[in-house]
Every structure is written in C-alpha cells, then in structure tokens.
Design a protein around this motif. Structure first.
Motif, PDB file in Angstrom:
ATOM      1  N   ILE A  17       1.065  -1.283   0.354  1.00 27.33           N
ATOM      2  CA  ILE A  17      -0.170   0.171  -0.125  1.00 27.33           C
ATOM      3  C   ILE A  17       1.114   0.851  -0.150  1.00 27.33           C
ATOM      4  CG2 ILE A  17      -2.016   1.087   1.189  1.00 27.33           C
ATOM      5  CD1 ILE A  17      -2.515  -1.450   2.550  1.00 27.33           C
ATOM      6  N   LEU A  18       0.931   2.162  -0.979  1.00 27.39           N
ATOM      7  CA  LEU A  18       1.476   3.313  -1.134  1.00 27.39           C
ATOM      8  C   LEU A  18       0.731   4.199  -0.579  1.00 27.39           C
ATOM      9  CD1 LEU A  18       1.888   3.620  -5.044  1.00 27.39           C
ATOM     10  CD2 LEU A  18       3.568   1.805  -3.052  1.00 27.39           C
ATOM     11  N   ALA A  19       1.189   4.389   0.750  1.00 26.75           N
ATOM     12  CA  ALA A  19       0.548   5.452   1.311  1.00 26.75           C
ATOM     13  C   ALA A  19       1.086   7.165   2.151  1.00 26.75           C
ATOM     14  CB  ALA A  19      -0.276   5.243   2.810  1.00 26.75           C
ATOM     15  N   ASP A  20       0.193   7.590   2.507  1.00 27.35           N
ATOM     16  CA  ASP A  20       0.410   9.001   3.392  1.00 27.35           C
ATOM     17  C   ASP A  20       0.483   8.561   4.754  1.00 27.35           C
ATOM     18  OD1 ASP A  20      -1.931   9.764   3.540  1.00 27.35           O
ATOM     19  OD2 ASP A  20      -1.964  11.320   1.854  1.00 27.35           O
ATOM     20  N   SER A  21       0.998   9.169   6.013  1.00 32.88           N
ATOM     21  CA  SER A  21       1.080   9.283   6.830  1.00 32.88           C
ATOM     22  C   SER A  21      -0.828   9.979   7.665  1.00 32.88           C
ATOM     23  CB  SER A  21       1.466  10.619   7.821  1.00 32.88           C
ATOM     24  OG  SER A  21       0.750  11.771   7.104  1.00 32.88           O
ATOM     25  N   HIS A  22      -1.271  10.142   6.819  1.00 31.01           N
ATOM     26  CA  HIS A  22      -2.822  10.374   7.023  1.00 31.01           C
ATOM     27  C   HIS A  22      -3.983   8.771   6.785  1.00 31.01           C
ATOM     28  CE1 HIS A  22      -2.411  14.220   7.469  1.00 31.01           C
ATOM     29  NE2 HIS A  22      -1.992  14.736   6.679  1.00 31.01           N
ATOM     30  N   PHE A  23      -2.537   7.754   6.209  1.00 30.02           N
ATOM     31  CA  PHE A  23      -3.722   6.654   6.257  1.00 30.02           C
ATOM     32  C   PHE A  23      -3.892   5.682   7.086  1.00 30.02           C
ATOM     33  CE2 PHE A  23      -3.570   1.511   5.616  1.00 30.02           C
ATOM     34  CZ  PHE A  23      -4.638   1.669   4.358  1.00 30.02           C
ATOM     35  N   PRO A  24      -5.214   5.221   7.277  1.00 29.83           N
ATOM     36  CA  PRO A  24      -5.780   4.978   8.774  1.00 29.83           C
ATOM     37  C   PRO A  24      -5.588   3.756   9.048  1.00 29.83           C
ATOM     38  CG  PRO A  24      -7.659   4.823   6.859  1.00 29.83           C
ATOM     39  CD  PRO A  24      -6.376   5.264   6.432  1.00 29.83           C
ATOM     40  N   LEU A  25      -4.244   3.159   9.557  1.00 30.99           N
ATOM     41  CA  LEU A  25      -3.823   1.788   9.545  1.00 30.99           C
ATOM     42  C   LEU A  25      -4.444   1.218  10.545  1.00 30.99           C
ATOM     43  CD1 LEU A  25      -1.173   0.659   8.940  1.00 30.99           C
ATOM     44  CD2 LEU A  25       0.324   1.414  10.802  1.00 30.99           C
ATOM     45  N   GLU A  26      -4.716   1.547  11.105  1.00 31.68           N
ATOM     46  CA  GLU A  26      -5.370   1.274  12.176  1.00 31.68           C
ATOM     47  C   GLU A  26      -6.958   0.270  11.819  1.00 31.68           C
ATOM     48  OE1 GLU A  26      -4.990   4.319  11.936  1.00 31.68           O
ATOM     49  OE2 GLU A  26      -7.681   4.786  12.232  1.00 31.68           O
ATOM     50  N   ARG A  27      -7.237   0.588  10.750  1.00 29.87           N
ATOM     51  CA  ARG A  27      -8.170  -0.539  10.490  1.00 29.87           C
ATOM     52  C   ARG A  27      -7.636  -1.543   9.778  1.00 29.87           C
ATOM     53  NH1 ARG A  27     -12.515   3.381   7.148  1.00 29.87           N
ATOM     54  NH2 ARG A  27     -13.189   2.028   6.985  1.00 29.87           N
ATOM     55  N   ASN A  59       2.428  -4.327  14.894  1.00 23.78           N
ATOM     56  CA  ASN A  59       0.930  -4.785  14.677  1.00 23.78           C
ATOM     57  C   ASN A  59      -0.184  -3.037  14.030  1.00 23.78           C
ATOM     58  OD1 ASN A  59       0.668  -7.561  15.415  1.00 23.78           O
ATOM     59  ND2 ASN A  59       0.497  -7.068  16.963  1.00 23.78           N
ATOM     60  N   ALA A  60      -0.792  -3.560  12.391  1.00 22.20           N
ATOM     61  CA  ALA A  60      -1.440  -2.483  12.547  1.00 22.20           C
ATOM     62  C   ALA A  60      -2.263  -1.596  13.443  1.00 22.20           C
ATOM     63  CB  ALA A  60      -2.038  -2.864  11.897  1.00 22.20           C
ATOM     64  N   ASP A  61      -2.218  -1.806  14.290  1.00 19.65           N
ATOM     65  CA  ASP A  61      -3.114  -1.532  15.169  1.00 19.65           C
ATOM     66  C   ASP A  61      -2.543  -0.207  16.185  1.00 19.65           C
ATOM     67  OD1 ASP A  61      -2.545  -3.484  16.515  1.00 19.65           O
ATOM     68  OD2 ASP A  61      -4.726  -4.301  17.674  1.00 19.65           O
ATOM     69  N   SER A  62      -1.265  -1.022  16.515  1.00 19.05           N
ATOM     70  CA  SER A  62      -0.674   0.048  17.890  1.00 19.05           C
ATOM     71  C   SER A  62       0.612   0.645  17.229  1.00 19.05           C
ATOM     72  CB  SER A  62      -0.264  -1.192  18.334  1.00 19.05           C
ATOM     73  OG  SER A  62       0.609  -2.206  17.892  1.00 19.05           O
ATOM     74  N   ILE A  63       1.401   0.270  15.218  1.00 19.65           N
ATOM     75  CA  ILE A  63       2.111   0.869  14.847  1.00 19.65           C
ATOM     76  C   ILE A  63       1.950   2.415  14.536  1.00 19.65           C
ATOM     77  CG2 ILE A  63       2.516  -0.117  13.008  1.00 19.65           C
ATOM     78  CD1 ILE A  63       5.200  -0.525  13.074  1.00 19.65           C
TER      79      ILE A  63
END
Lengths: 197, 197
Positions: free
Chosen positions: B143-153, B176-180
C-alpha cells in the motif's frame, strides 16, 4: 556476497547503480540475453548460465561465500525473476537485490495503465489458475505467459497480447481470448477488469 | 510531442534511454526532486512544476503540440504516477512514456518478495478501501500511503512499514497495524496475504 542485478528489458535500461555493482564483481553470471543487455557478454569475468535450477544456483551460493558475485537477471529480479528462486534456496550467504526495469513496466507504458490498476500473474510454465478469474473482479490482469498458456480458457474476453517487448519481432495485437492464438514464449496478456453490475 | 520520463527512485537509477530523451527535449518539467534525481535541476531548460493539477498539465499539453517536452516523474510514470493523470487529460498530442524504477520495486527488493505475489494499492490522499481486505485473500498488499492512512483499520495484522525509501530518514519497521504509527508521507505498507483455512 551475492548481488542479484536487473539488466532491464530494453537496450539502454541498465542503470548506473547496476553498472557500478557489476564493475565491482569478481565473477558475473547470467543468461546470454542478460549479459548482453548489461553489456558484459564479452567480459572475461562473465559466465553464461544455462539453467537456473537448484544445483547450479547452489554452486553460485557457495561461491558467494568467498567472492563478490553478481548474477544478472533480465528485467527486474523481483518480477517473475531470479530473486524469488534465490530466496527459497538462500542459506547463510548475504544476498542483495538491485532492481531494474521489467517487461511489466514496458507493457504498462505501452498500454498507459498504472501498476495499481493491475494484478501481475506469472504463468510461465504454469497451468491456468482459477484465481485469475477471481482477481478480474478487482484488477485488470497482466499475465506473463509462454505460447503454451491456455488462452481459450479466458473465454470471449477481449485481450491485448504484447509479444517480444524490446526484442526482435515485437508486436501488439488485440482479439478475443477464444479465437486469437499465442505465438511467442515472451507474451504479456492484458485482460480488462470486469466491472460488476 | 511529450515524453513522460521516470527518474527512478534512488540516485543513479536514471537509465541511459531516459537521459537521451531528456537530452533531446527543448523544455523539461518536473518536481524539484524529480529534476534532482535526473540530474537536471540546474539545466536552463528545466522548470519546476509545483502542481500536477488540471490547468498546469493542460498548459504543458498545449506546449507539447509545438515543442519537444519532457516531463520527469519520480519513480516510474506508471506506478501511482503521472502517466495516468495525463491519460485522462490527453487530447490530440502524442504522449510517450519511458519507464523507470519505482519505489515499489525498491520495496520488493528489500522484502525479497516478487511483484507477482502482491497487489499494489495507491492510497495516497485516498480513504481506506474495503477492497483491500478482499484482495488479501489473493495477494500480499503493498500500500502506497501517506501519514494520514488509517492503518488501524487493518486491525491486528502484522505490517512492515518501509518509510522514505532512498530518501533521508529511510527506515524499515514492523508491528501490528492497530498499534504502530505512521510517521512519513512516503510510506509503503506491506501486509501479508491471508492464507485461507
């Protein structure tokens, strides 16, 4: 130390970084085409690899413990390339990978389609996979195929065949999958994503 | 005539073919970083593009009818790049695309994962897309993302974050996506495919 270095797909696509890595190597392996693309087929350090099977690769791994080895891969080592083969065999030798331009990118440039719109499928010497039609719900497909790929199993779908990209006999044709015939072992098949109703 | 030319992602990745195209151009456009990577930021023909929005692009198209124009795109023009933008705007001017090494390939080389094992998803300035979790049945995701990407999802899934590849502050982290937490606007998120039971 082993460097797996991409040669690129077309002439003039080897990067400066790749050239520097190759320059530093004590021995250089690759298929004839890979060595030609990298401009080192006549170099005294170059050895033509005729197979990428286990034994040959293991011998190179062994050599990489003692010497600086460069293995040149046509296209990009991580696009249906050597990188994966080595990942599976790699033991206790350091392997680094230097990317290069793959045939997939040449195809995308011709089609004017973005990598994030497709799924790349490696069907060289592999059978038809039911996953292909599943993936079509989400992405266009770019299938890397040889002339044995059972194109007719894609049914009446429109396909674009990109054959021999940057090689002799380069050609781009369109047709229906059930009536057009594959003629090259270096074909990329583009299939458009199925828009769901 | 307009050439969209990739600069590559890291220094030294501009190919000879790209350099020749740039050499022939009468005017060269690109972001500062693209012009720097291609080594032409101080060239008298170079003009820094501050936006890739409609008006600016249309003006360049207009110019391409009269002159040889090169537009330099960081990475590969067909990897979340300029090529697609131009495809949508392009009118009656000839556009050719010269590929280059994208950040996706640099990421695959670091991860030792093949392009045919992943789906590349462009989430720059875009919202989370439910398609992502669907695609995970078939492929690892990049996934090419910026810092606003909702990783926790992405929940508790393990992810590898590849940040600022070939830029200052390059870093590779796992968690882990929900904590990093995402910290860079130039992040590639690797999520492993879900093996079905």
């Amino acid at each position: 130390m082993i460097w797996i270095v991409g040669s690129g797909t077309c002439r003039g696509q080897t990067t400066e970084r790749a050239k520097e890595i190759i320059e530093r190597a004590e021995v250089i392996y690759g298929s004839r085409r890979a060595l030609e693309l990298a401009g080192v087929v006549d170099d005294s350090r170059a050895r033509i690899l005729r197979s990428f099977k286990g034994d040959e690769i293991r011998r190179i791994m062994e050599e990489g413990r003692e010497r600086e080895v460069a293995v040149i891969s046509t296209g990009d080592p991580m696009v249906a390339g050597l990188g994966r083969v080595l990942r599976e065999i790699a033991e206790d030798v350091e392997i680094k990978i230097e990317p290069a331009i793959s045939s997939v990118q040449v195809a995308l440039a011709r089609l004017k389609v973005d990598l994030s719109e497709v799924a790349v499928v490696d069907c060289h010497a592999k059978d038809f996979d039911a996953e292909l039609t599943e993936l079509l719900k989400y992405r266009h497909l770019l299938i890397l195929a040889d002339s044995h790929f059972p194109l007719e199993r894609l049914g009446k779908r429109r396909v674009v065949l990109l054959e021999n990209l940057c090689m002799e006999g380069e050609r781009i044709r369109e047709g229906n999958a059930d009536s057009i015939e594959l003629e090259s072992d270096y074909t990329i098949i583009f299939v458009e994503r199925e828009v769901m109703e």
